[in-house]
Design an enzyme around this catalytic site. Structure first.
Site, PDB file in Angstrom:
ATOM      1  N   ARG A 240       0.843  -1.195   0.000  1.00  0.00           N
ATOM      2  CA  ARG A 240       0.000   0.000   0.000  1.00  0.00           C
ATOM      3  C   ARG A 240       0.877   1.242   0.000  1.00  0.00           C
ATOM      4  O   ARG A 240       1.887   1.307   0.715  1.00  0.00           O
ATOM      5  CB  ARG A 240      -0.894   0.023   1.249  1.00  0.00           C
ATOM      6  N   GLU A 269      -3.755   6.848  -5.327  1.00  0.00           N
ATOM      7  CA  GLU A 269      -3.999   6.172  -6.606  1.00  0.00           C
ATOM      8  C   GLU A 269      -5.344   6.596  -7.193  1.00  0.00           C
ATOM      9  O   GLU A 269      -6.289   6.791  -6.430  1.00  0.00           O
ATOM     10  CB  GLU A 269      -3.991   4.657  -6.389  1.00  0.00           C
ATOM     11  N   HIS A 287      -0.489  -0.437  -9.914  1.00  0.00           N
ATOM     12  CA  HIS A 287      -1.067  -1.384  -8.941  1.00  0.00           C
ATOM     13  C   HIS A 287      -1.558  -2.656  -9.639  1.00  0.00           C
ATOM     14  O   HIS A 287      -2.735  -3.015  -9.561  1.00  0.00           O
ATOM     15  CB  HIS A 287      -2.212  -0.731  -8.151  1.00  0.00           C
TER      16      HIS A 287
HETATM   17  O1  A2R Z   1       3.775  -8.105  12.254  1.00  0.00           O
HETATM   18  P1  A2R Z   1       3.382  -9.540  12.072  1.00  0.00           P
HETATM   19  O2  A2R Z   1       4.318 -10.486  12.720  1.00  0.00           O
HETATM   20  O3  A2R Z   1       1.919  -9.775  12.365  1.00  0.00           O
HETATM   21  O4  A2R Z   1       3.582  -9.825  10.509  1.00  0.00           O
HETATM   22  C1  A2R Z   1       2.752  -9.261   9.521  1.00  0.00           C
HETATM   23  C2  A2R Z   1       3.388  -8.023   8.909  1.00  0.00           C
HETATM   24  N1  A2R Z   1       2.996  -6.782   9.591  1.00  0.00           N
HETATM   25  C3  A2R Z   1       3.860  -5.884  10.086  1.00  0.00           C
HETATM   26  N2  A2R Z   1       5.197  -5.860  10.093  1.00  0.00           N
HETATM   27  C4  A2R Z   1       5.785  -4.793  10.679  1.00  0.00           C
HETATM   28  N3  A2R Z   1       5.110  -3.773  11.245  1.00  0.00           N
HETATM   29  C5  A2R Z   1       3.759  -3.769  11.265  1.00  0.00           C
HETATM   30  N4  A2R Z   1       3.091  -2.763  11.837  1.00  0.00           N
HETATM   31  C6  A2R Z   1       3.085  -4.866  10.671  1.00  0.00           C
HETATM   32  N5  A2R Z   1       1.787  -5.187  10.496  1.00  0.00           N
HETATM   33  C7  A2R Z   1       1.747  -6.353   9.843  1.00  0.00           C
HETATM   34  O5  A2R Z   1       2.894  -7.988   7.562  1.00  0.00           O
HETATM   35  C8  A2R Z   1       2.689 -10.223   8.337  1.00  0.00           C
HETATM   36  O6  A2R Z   1       3.839 -11.033   8.277  1.00  0.00           O
HETATM   37  C9  A2R Z   1       2.661  -9.328   7.119  1.00  0.00           C
HETATM   38  C10 A2R Z   1       1.343  -9.363   6.379  1.00  0.00           C
HETATM   39  O7  A2R Z   1       1.139 -10.665   5.929  1.00  0.00           O
HETATM   40  P2  A2R Z   1      -0.288 -11.277   5.642  1.00  0.00           P
HETATM   41  O8  A2R Z   1      -1.251 -10.853   6.679  1.00  0.00           O
HETATM   42  O9  A2R Z   1      -0.094 -12.745   5.401  1.00  0.00           O
HETATM   43  O10 A2R Z   1      -0.773 -10.556   4.324  1.00  0.00           O
HETATM   44  P3  A2R Z   1      -0.404 -10.887   2.791  1.00  0.00           P
HETATM   45  O11 A2R Z   1      -1.425 -11.809   2.232  1.00  0.00           O
HETATM   46  O12 A2R Z   1       1.015 -11.264   2.687  1.00  0.00           O
HETATM   47  O13 A2R Z   1      -0.668  -9.456   2.156  1.00  0.00           O
HETATM   48  C11 A2R Z   1       0.050  -8.289   2.600  1.00  0.00           C
HETATM   49  C12 A2R Z   1      -0.524  -7.032   2.011  1.00  0.00           C
HETATM   50  C13 A2R Z   1      -2.054  -6.911   2.125  1.00  0.00           C
HETATM   51  O14 A2R Z   1      -2.465  -6.411   3.350  1.00  0.00           O
HETATM   52  C14 A2R Z   1      -2.388  -5.939   1.017  1.00  0.00           C
HETATM   53  O15 A2R Z   1      -2.187  -4.626   1.451  1.00  0.00           O
HETATM   54  C15 A2R Z   1      -1.365  -6.304  -0.043  1.00  0.00           C
HETATM   55  O16 A2R Z   1      -0.272  -6.975   0.623  1.00  0.00           O
HETATM   56  O17 A2R Z   1      -1.969  -7.210  -0.934  1.00  0.00           O
END
Ligand code: A2R
Length: 326
Positions: A240, A269, A287
């Site tokens: 994002r 965007e 995107h």
């Molecule tokens: O922080 P963790 O351990 O919950 O790991 C998540 C990480 N994450 C962050 N890392 C650092 N600082 C933060 N504030 C933070 N918030 C979340 O991002 C987790 O490893 C990762 C997101 O992975 P997933 O939930 O599996 O999402 P996915 O399917 O990989 O998609 C990521 C993003 C979506 O939210 C859309 O914005 C785009 O890619 O499609």
């Protein structure tokens, strides 16, 4: 549930799920959130389900499904969203009203990872620039300048979730050393863990951002992080636009504080700052992370599946809860 509930589709879905949806519901379609909230009260009150598809030219960068939106649909029970990121949905406001939110995780993972690897190669090896060079008839005048390389480089992944892991899996055979940061260590990987985003930026040659959008990650990659990445450093963003401080990024590129960037996401965007467009060392994509026929149809199918489960009174496969970053 009856099988002829009225549903509203905002934007569009792709492929067969469009027809499936119109068979399952008495379906009304509008092309954007504005026309949805402008529907007459008695019409809006009939919808128990809303599907949020692809609206306009892509990602919605405001919280479009907010309290005001939800108040327009007093009988709403479910909002089924196309895509993983729900930063355009006020999930808490929906939850407070007893409305279920669903998204479409997993089905886009491999596609976005492919795009991310393509962007990585394109940015480091300057492939779009080389294409432009040839088309401009400049080759007979001399060779294209030598570029950076992946040899001996360390890829820092900010957000080693589903997509982050799929990128890491692809990057390994390219010989890239992998290091990552998330708020939690991932138990199922052997990659080095950086204790903070800053430690990651200091250690990485190429920094790939794959965290969710929203308030918690807004401007996570700021001027200090970019300085830590360094003058040879490459920033890649496939999540994002809000995660990167765009003004700081422009300044860092203009002042050679970092070397190059590849971006598939922007703050406003589909509007991209002219300063970025003018820079030769930046790869800009509209995107397109999950933008293939195959994957957009799979994502649309997941929207339909969630709605069908709800319609049958079953537990939905992909609920999104307040506080769960997506
Ligand atoms: O922080 P963790 O351990 O919950 O790991 C998540 C990480 N994450 C962050 N890392 C650092 N600082 C933060 N504030 C933070 N918030 C979340 O991002 C987790 O490893 C990762 C997101 O992975 P997933 O939930 O599996 O999402 P996915 O399917 O990989 O998609 C990521 C993003 C979506 O939210 C859309 O914005 C785009 O890619 O499609």
């Amino acid at each position: 549930m009856t099988d002829n509930a009225e549903a509203l589709l905002i934007g569009r879905l792709f492929g067969a799920p469009n027809d499936q949806l119109s068979k399952l519901f008495r379906l009304r379609q509008v092309d954007d959130f504005g026309p949805a909230v402008s529907l007459p009260d008695d019409t809006a009150a009939r919808f128990r389900a809303v599907a949020v598809g692809m609206v306009g030219s892509g990602h919605v960068s405001t919280v479009a499904v907010n309290s005001d939106f939800l108040d327009r649909f007093p009988n709403l029970e479910i909002v089924a969203v196309l895509g993983v990121g729900c930063d355009h949905i006020d999930v808490t406001a929906a939850f407070d009203r007893g409305i279920t939110i669903t998204n479409t995780p997993d089905v886009n993972t491999e596609e976005v990872a492919d795009t991310a690897m393509g962007m990585l190669l394109a940015t480091v090896r300057q492939l779009p620039q080389a294409d432009r060079f040839l088309r401009a008839g400049r080759w007979p005048g001399g060779m294209f300048p030598l570029t950076g390389t992946l040899r001996g480089k360390r890829l820092g992944i900010l957000g080693l979730g589903r997509i982050g892991k799929a990128v890491a899996k692809r990057a390994e055979p390219f010989g890239l050393e992998i290091i990552y940061h998330g708020r939690n260590r991932q138990p199922d990987v052997s990659y080095a863990y950086a204790a903070s985003p800053m430690a990651l930026a200091k250690s990485a040659d190429i920094l790939m951002v794959i965290v969710p959008g929203g308030d918690e990650t807004r401007n996570l990659v700021d001027a200090k992080m970019l300085r830590a990445l360094g003058p040879e450093g490459v920033l890649l963003n496939v999540s994002r636009g809000t995660v990167v401080d765009e003004a700081a990024l422009i300044s860092a590129l203009e002042n050679k504080i970092i070397g190059a960037a590849g971006l598939d996401a922007f703050v406003h965007e589909p509007h991209v700052p002219e300063a970025l467009i003018a820079m030769e060392q930046v790869i800009l994509l509209p995107h397109i992370g999950s933008g293939t026929h195959h994957t957009r149809e799979m994502m649309s199918q997941a929207v339909f599946d969630n709605l069908q489960q709800w319609n049958k009174g079953l537990t939905v496969s992909n609920p999104v809860y307040p506080g769960q970053q997506t």
